[in-house]
Design an enzyme around this catalytic site. Structure first.
Site, PDB file in Angstrom:
ATOM      1  N   SER A  93       0.850  -1.202   0.000  1.00 13.18           N
ATOM      2  CA  SER A  93       0.000   0.000   0.000  1.00 13.18           C
ATOM      3  C   SER A  93       0.878   1.241   0.000  1.00 13.18           C
ATOM      4  O   SER A  93       1.996   1.232   0.532  1.00 13.18           O
ATOM      5  CB  SER A  93      -0.868  -0.006   1.263  1.00 13.18           C
ATOM      6  OG  SER A  93      -1.487   1.249   1.445  1.00 13.18           O
ATOM      7  N   TYR A  98      -0.629  -0.380  10.263  1.00  9.12           N
ATOM      8  CA  TYR A  98      -0.764  -0.795   8.855  1.00  9.12           C
ATOM      9  C   TYR A  98       0.423  -0.285   8.037  1.00  9.12           C
ATOM     10  O   TYR A  98       1.048  -1.038   7.283  1.00  9.12           O
ATOM     11  CB  TYR A  98      -2.082  -0.234   8.324  1.00  9.12           C
ATOM     12  CG  TYR A  98      -2.428  -0.584   6.905  1.00  9.12           C
ATOM     13  CD1 TYR A  98      -2.517  -1.908   6.479  1.00  9.12           C
ATOM     14  CD2 TYR A  98      -2.706   0.426   5.982  1.00  9.12           C
ATOM     15  CE1 TYR A  98      -2.873  -2.211   5.172  1.00  9.12           C
ATOM     16  CE2 TYR A  98      -3.068   0.122   4.683  1.00  9.12           C
ATOM     17  CZ  TYR A  98      -3.138  -1.203   4.273  1.00  9.12           C
ATOM     18  OH  TYR A  98      -3.493  -1.492   2.981  1.00  9.12           O
TER      19      TYR A  98
END
Ligand SMILES: NC(=O)c1ccc[n+]([C@@H]2O[C@H](COP(=O)([O-])OP(=O)(O)OC[C@H]3O[C@@H](n4cnc5c(N)ncnc54)[C@H](O)[C@@H]3O)[C@@H](O)[C@H]2O)c1
Length: 251
Positions: free
Chosen positions: A144, A157
């Site tokens: 990501s 994350y």
């Protein structure tokens, strides 16, 4: 030769399923691993219905034995393994979004388990298979932009997605001479159920492309990175973000 591919999280409705479909369309033999047995079965059925080869396997990436079973199952069903793809990941789908000082140890560990811990185990297991076969191999992890751009309330994350690239660099440095490569496909805002539910529509205004990405656009990059067309690409991150990460603050 037909590539033998294990997609962990390949039953998912978003990038996972698009990745499974994309490998199926390429003529690969696909092992679809997912926590949800119905999703895994549906995804495998769809590949077979289109004339391809696919098998489902249910398992939880949070357990070491689950990962071992996925890799061993793929080797057994497909007669070996050429490609490992790790798709499972996320933050908002797993724990509440809070600022860093409010995050609990338990939630941090959950995000570690479902984004990075399992990837390390899967990569280790795949490396052993690749080395044993002596025919090289490719690993692609779905990352990501949050791995290199801070997203408020998504500290864990971001740390885990950053870890994927570090892992890929190590695989490149240690195994390139064995014909083994690892790369990351780093996605921006992709139109999936999770992203749609959690990202304000105004975010679109900040994306140079003027729209969210599609799961298929990430899947195509995954297939490329896994293919022989990317034979000299390893330890890298391919960013699929419609220009988000390269736009400056002015204009
Ligand atoms: N959606 C986005 O905008 C976006 C953006 C950047 C990166 N990503 C990344 O893309 C990847 C896929 O995201 P997605 O939203 O498309 O998901 P997806 O729809 O592909 O679903 C992922 C699958 O993972 C499975 N799964 C969840 N927990 C599991 C577990 N413990 N063991 C085994 N399987 C499990 C789910 O059952 C689901 O089928 C993630 O790594 C995510 O971080 C997504």
């Amino acid at each position: 030769m037909q590539k033998r591919v294990l997609v962990i999280g390949g039953g998912g409705g978003g990038i996972g399923r698009a990745t499974t479909d994309a490998f199926g369309n390429e003529g690969a033999a696909v092992m679809v691993a997912d926590l949800d047995p119905h999703r895994a079965a549906e995804a495998a059925d769809a590949v077979r219905a289109a004339g391809g080869t696919a098998y489902p396997i249910a398992g939880d990436v949070r357990s070491a034995s689950g990962i071992e079973a996925m890799v061993a199952g793929a080797v057994e069903q497909l007669g070996g393994l050429d490609v490992l793809v790790t798709v499972v990941g996320g933050q908002v789908a797993f724990v509440p979004a809070v600022k860093l000082h409010e995050m609990t140890d338990e939630d941090w560990d959950t995000i570690y388990e479902v984004n990075l811990r399992y990837v390390v185990r899967a990569v280790q297991a795949a490396l052993r298979v690749f080395l044993d076969q002596g025919t090289g191999g490719a690993i692609v992890s779905v990352g990501s932009v949050t791995g290199f751009m801070a997203a408020p309330e998504q500290a864990a994350y971001g740390v885990m997605k950053a870890g994927l690239l570090s892992l890929a660099r190590t695989v490149a440095a240690e195994y390139a001479r064995d014909g083994i490569r690892m790369n990351v496909a780093a996605a921006g805002a992709i139109a999936t159920a999770v992203a749609n539910a959690n990202v304000d529509a105004e975010v679109v205004e900040e994306i140079p492309a003027g729209r969210f990405g599609r799961s298929e656009e990430v899947a195509r990059a995954v297939v490329y990175l896994a293919s022989d067309a990317a034979s000299y690409v390893t330890g890298q991150q391919l960013v699929l973000d419609g220009g988000v990460s390269v736009r400056g603050p002015f204009g």
